[in-house]
Design a protein around this motif. Structure first.
Motif, PDB file in Angstrom:
ATOM      1  N   LYS A 177       0.838  -1.194   0.000  1.00  0.00           N
ATOM      2  CA  LYS A 177       0.000   0.000   0.000  1.00  0.00           C
ATOM      3  C   LYS A 177       0.877   1.250   0.000  1.00  0.00           C
ATOM      4  CE  LYS A 177      -4.132   1.198   2.471  1.00  0.00           C
ATOM      5  NZ  LYS A 177      -4.932   0.945   3.633  1.00  0.00           N
ATOM      6  N   HIS A 178       0.426   2.303  -0.677  1.00  0.00           N
ATOM      7  CA  HIS A 178       1.230   3.518  -0.766  1.00  0.00           C
ATOM      8  C   HIS A 178       0.592   4.721  -0.078  1.00  0.00           C
ATOM      9  CE1 HIS A 178       4.133   1.685  -3.414  1.00  0.00           C
ATOM     10  NE2 HIS A 178       3.136   1.180  -4.103  1.00  0.00           N
ATOM     11  N   LEU A 179      -0.553   4.549   0.548  1.00  0.00           N
ATOM     12  CA  LEU A 179      -1.215   5.644   1.254  1.00  0.00           C
ATOM     13  C   LEU A 179      -1.087   5.389   2.745  1.00  0.00           C
ATOM     14  CD1 LEU A 179      -3.029   8.164   1.174  1.00  0.00           C
ATOM     15  CD2 LEU A 179      -4.984   6.625   1.175  1.00  0.00           C
ATOM     16  N   TYR A 180      -0.449   6.303   3.445  1.00  0.00           N
ATOM     17  CA  TYR A 180      -0.205   6.120   4.868  1.00  0.00           C
ATOM     18  C   TYR A 180      -0.978   7.171   5.645  1.00  0.00           C
ATOM     19  CZ  TYR A 180       3.591   3.641   2.629  1.00  0.00           C
ATOM     20  OH  TYR A 180       4.320   2.818   1.826  1.00  0.00           O
ATOM     21  N   ARG A 181      -1.862   6.722   6.508  1.00  0.00           N
ATOM     22  CA  ARG A 181      -2.692   7.627   7.296  1.00  0.00           C
ATOM     23  C   ARG A 181      -2.220   7.654   8.748  1.00  0.00           C
ATOM     24  NH1 ARG A 181      -7.699   9.100   5.706  1.00  0.00           N
ATOM     25  NH2 ARG A 181      -8.361   8.912   7.875  1.00  0.00           N
ATOM     26  N   ILE A 182      -2.178   8.839   9.335  1.00  0.00           N
ATOM     27  CA  ILE A 182      -1.719   8.937  10.714  1.00  0.00           C
ATOM     28  C   ILE A 182      -2.748   8.421  11.705  1.00  0.00           C
ATOM     29  CG2 ILE A 182      -0.143  10.856  10.287  1.00  0.00           C
ATOM     30  CD1 ILE A 182      -2.266  12.689  11.594  1.00  0.00           C
ATOM     31  N   ASP A 183      -4.015   8.364  11.306  1.00  0.00           N
ATOM     32  CA  ASP A 183      -5.063   7.967  12.247  1.00  0.00           C
ATOM     33  C   ASP A 183      -5.681   6.609  11.898  1.00  0.00           C
ATOM     34  OD1 ASP A 183      -6.305   8.786   9.939  1.00  0.00           O
ATOM     35  OD2 ASP A 183      -7.878   9.918  10.946  1.00  0.00           O
ATOM     36  N   ARG A 184      -4.902   5.759  11.284  1.00  0.00           N
ATOM     37  CA  ARG A 184      -5.429   4.449  10.885  1.00  0.00           C
ATOM     38  C   ARG A 184      -5.676   3.568  12.104  1.00  0.00           C
ATOM     39  NH1 ARG A 184      -0.138   3.699  11.049  1.00  0.00           N
ATOM     40  NH2 ARG A 184       0.681   1.648  11.489  1.00  0.00           N
ATOM     41  N   VAL A 185      -6.556   2.597  11.932  1.00  0.00           N
ATOM     42  CA  VAL A 185      -6.840   1.664  13.024  1.00  0.00           C
ATOM     43  C   VAL A 185      -6.285   0.276  12.742  1.00  0.00           C
ATOM     44  CG1 VAL A 185      -8.851   2.879  13.900  1.00  0.00           C
ATOM     45  CG2 VAL A 185      -9.136   1.201  12.077  1.00  0.00           C
ATOM     46  N   SER A 186      -5.953  -0.010  11.500  1.00  0.00           N
ATOM     47  CA  SER A 186      -5.397  -1.324  11.175  1.00  0.00           C
ATOM     48  C   SER A 186      -3.920  -1.194  10.840  1.00  0.00           C
ATOM     49  CB  SER A 186      -6.147  -1.931   9.980  1.00  0.00           C
ATOM     50  OG  SER A 186      -5.981  -1.113   8.850  1.00  0.00           O
ATOM     51  N   ARG A 187      -3.212  -2.293  10.926  1.00  0.00           N
ATOM     52  CA  ARG A 187      -1.786  -2.319  10.625  1.00  0.00           C
ATOM     53  C   ARG A 187      -1.578  -2.577   9.132  1.00  0.00           C
ATOM     54  NH1 ARG A 187       0.630   0.258  14.024  1.00  0.00           N
ATOM     55  NH2 ARG A 187       2.580  -0.709  13.483  1.00  0.00           N
ATOM     56  N   TYR A 188      -0.444  -2.142   8.631  1.00  0.00           N
ATOM     57  CA  TYR A 188      -0.074  -2.436   7.253  1.00  0.00           C
ATOM     58  C   TYR A 188       0.505  -3.841   7.190  1.00  0.00           C
ATOM     59  CZ  TYR A 188      -0.294   2.647   6.896  1.00  0.00           C
ATOM     60  OH  TYR A 188      -0.702   3.944   6.951  1.00  0.00           O
ATOM     61  N   VAL A 189       0.239  -4.549   6.110  1.00  0.00           N
ATOM     62  CA  VAL A 189       0.840  -5.869   5.911  1.00  0.00           C
ATOM     63  C   VAL A 189       2.187  -5.644   5.235  1.00  0.00           C
ATOM     64  CG1 VAL A 189       0.607  -8.096   4.769  1.00  0.00           C
ATOM     65  CG2 VAL A 189      -1.417  -6.966   5.714  1.00  0.00           C
ATOM     66  N   VAL A 190       3.245  -6.071   5.903  1.00  0.00           N
ATOM     67  CA  VAL A 190       4.603  -5.856   5.416  1.00  0.00           C
ATOM     68  C   VAL A 190       5.117  -7.141   4.777  1.00  0.00           C
ATOM     69  CG1 VAL A 190       6.960  -5.281   6.102  1.00  0.00           C
ATOM     70  CG2 VAL A 190       5.041  -4.149   7.214  1.00  0.00           C
ATOM     71  N   ARG A 191       5.683  -6.990   3.580  1.00  0.00           N
ATOM     72  CA  ARG A 191       6.234  -8.135   2.853  1.00  0.00           C
ATOM     73  C   ARG A 191       7.606  -7.775   2.312  1.00  0.00           C
ATOM     74  NH1 ARG A 191       0.696  -8.364   0.504  1.00  0.00           N
ATOM     75  NH2 ARG A 191      -0.293 -10.126   1.521  1.00  0.00           N
ATOM     76  N   GLU A 192       8.413  -8.811   2.087  1.00  0.00           N
ATOM     77  CA  GLU A 192       9.694  -8.577   1.421  1.00  0.00           C
ATOM     78  C   GLU A 192       9.394  -8.219  -0.025  1.00  0.00           C
ATOM     79  OE1 GLU A 192      13.982 -10.684   0.431  1.00  0.00           O
ATOM     80  OE2 GLU A 192      12.486 -11.826   1.548  1.00  0.00           O
ATOM     81  N   ILE A 193      10.007  -7.153  -0.499  1.00  0.00           N
ATOM     82  CA  ILE A 193       9.779  -6.777  -1.887  1.00  0.00           C
ATOM     83  C   ILE A 193      10.877  -7.384  -2.752  1.00  0.00           C
ATOM     84  CG2 ILE A 193       8.539  -4.658  -1.303  1.00  0.00           C
ATOM     85  CD1 ILE A 193      11.047  -3.114  -2.191  1.00  0.00           C
ATOM     86  N   PRO A 194      10.520  -7.784  -3.959  1.00  0.00           N
ATOM     87  CA  PRO A 194      11.527  -8.399  -4.827  1.00  0.00           C
ATOM     88  C   PRO A 194      12.597  -7.390  -5.243  1.00  0.00           C
ATOM     89  CG  PRO A 194       9.338  -8.409  -5.866  1.00  0.00           C
ATOM     90  CD  PRO A 194       9.216  -7.719  -4.558  1.00  0.00           C
ATOM     91  N   THR A 195      13.827  -7.789  -5.113  1.00  0.00           N
ATOM     92  CA  THR A 195      14.954  -6.960  -5.540  1.00  0.00           C
ATOM     93  C   THR A 195      15.929  -7.865  -6.286  1.00  0.00           C
ATOM     94  OG1 THR A 195      16.126  -7.366  -3.468  1.00  0.00           O
ATOM     95  CG2 THR A 195      14.758  -5.387  -3.577  1.00  0.00           C
TER      96      THR A 195
END
Length: 162
Positions: A85-103
């Motif tokens: 996800k590329h939209l980051y909100r300061i008042d969010r209630v859920s966590r972002y799902v973090v994944r290893e990105i291909p490099t």
């Protein structure tokens, strides 16, 4: 081949200053909403902490990923973890799902390098990662990394891996 993590550098959705400025505007907006509904400023200030419930604390709440630096006996490797996800909100209630990105190619062979050269190449790769793999506006917190980076003999650490 055995691999050991050397550093995990946090990536934040924004710097602490930007976060605090956004929360100041958000709090001012919430206070104004209270006042617009016939409440007093004092009442709004009393109940504001209940409404935001610690969401206005930057440290650790806004980590959205990290850069992992690992070593083997021969290589220094970099992995990047961040949300899709590329939209980051300061008042969010859920966590972002973090994944290893291909490099591709985020490692270097270090057997023939001195410890100083390894340190220099790590710094170069970190700059490259910020430019090529991280969205503009993200904040990489190097504070802990910089506190200890120069004191670690990475070459010796690599030799200690079985």
């Amino acid at each position: 081949m055995q691999e050991k993590a050397l550093f995990e550098i946090p990536v934040y959705s924004m710097s602490e200053d930007i976060f605090n400025n956004r929360w100041k505007r958000k709090k001012d907006s919430l206070i104004q909403a209270f006042i617009d509904r016939d409440s007093t400023r004092e009442y709004a200030l009393k109940y504001l902490p209940v409404i935001i419930k610690g969401k206005d604390i930057w440290k650790y709440n806004e980590i959205i990923g990290y850069i992992k630096i690992s070593v083997t006996r021969q290589d220094v490797k970099f992995r990047i973890y961040k949300p899709t996800k590329h939209l980051y909100r300061i008042d969010r209630v859920s966590r972002y799902v973090v994944r290893e990105i291909p490099t591709n190619g985020l490692h270097f062979y270090a057997v023939n390098l001195t410890d100083d050269m390894i340190h220099q190449k790590i710094q170069e790769y970190l700059k490259l990662i910020e430019i090529k793999y991280l969205d503009k506006g993200l904040y990489v917190d190097y504070s802990v990394f910089q506190n200890i980076f120069e004191t670690i003999n990475i070459k010796q650490f690599m030799k200690s891996i079985s």
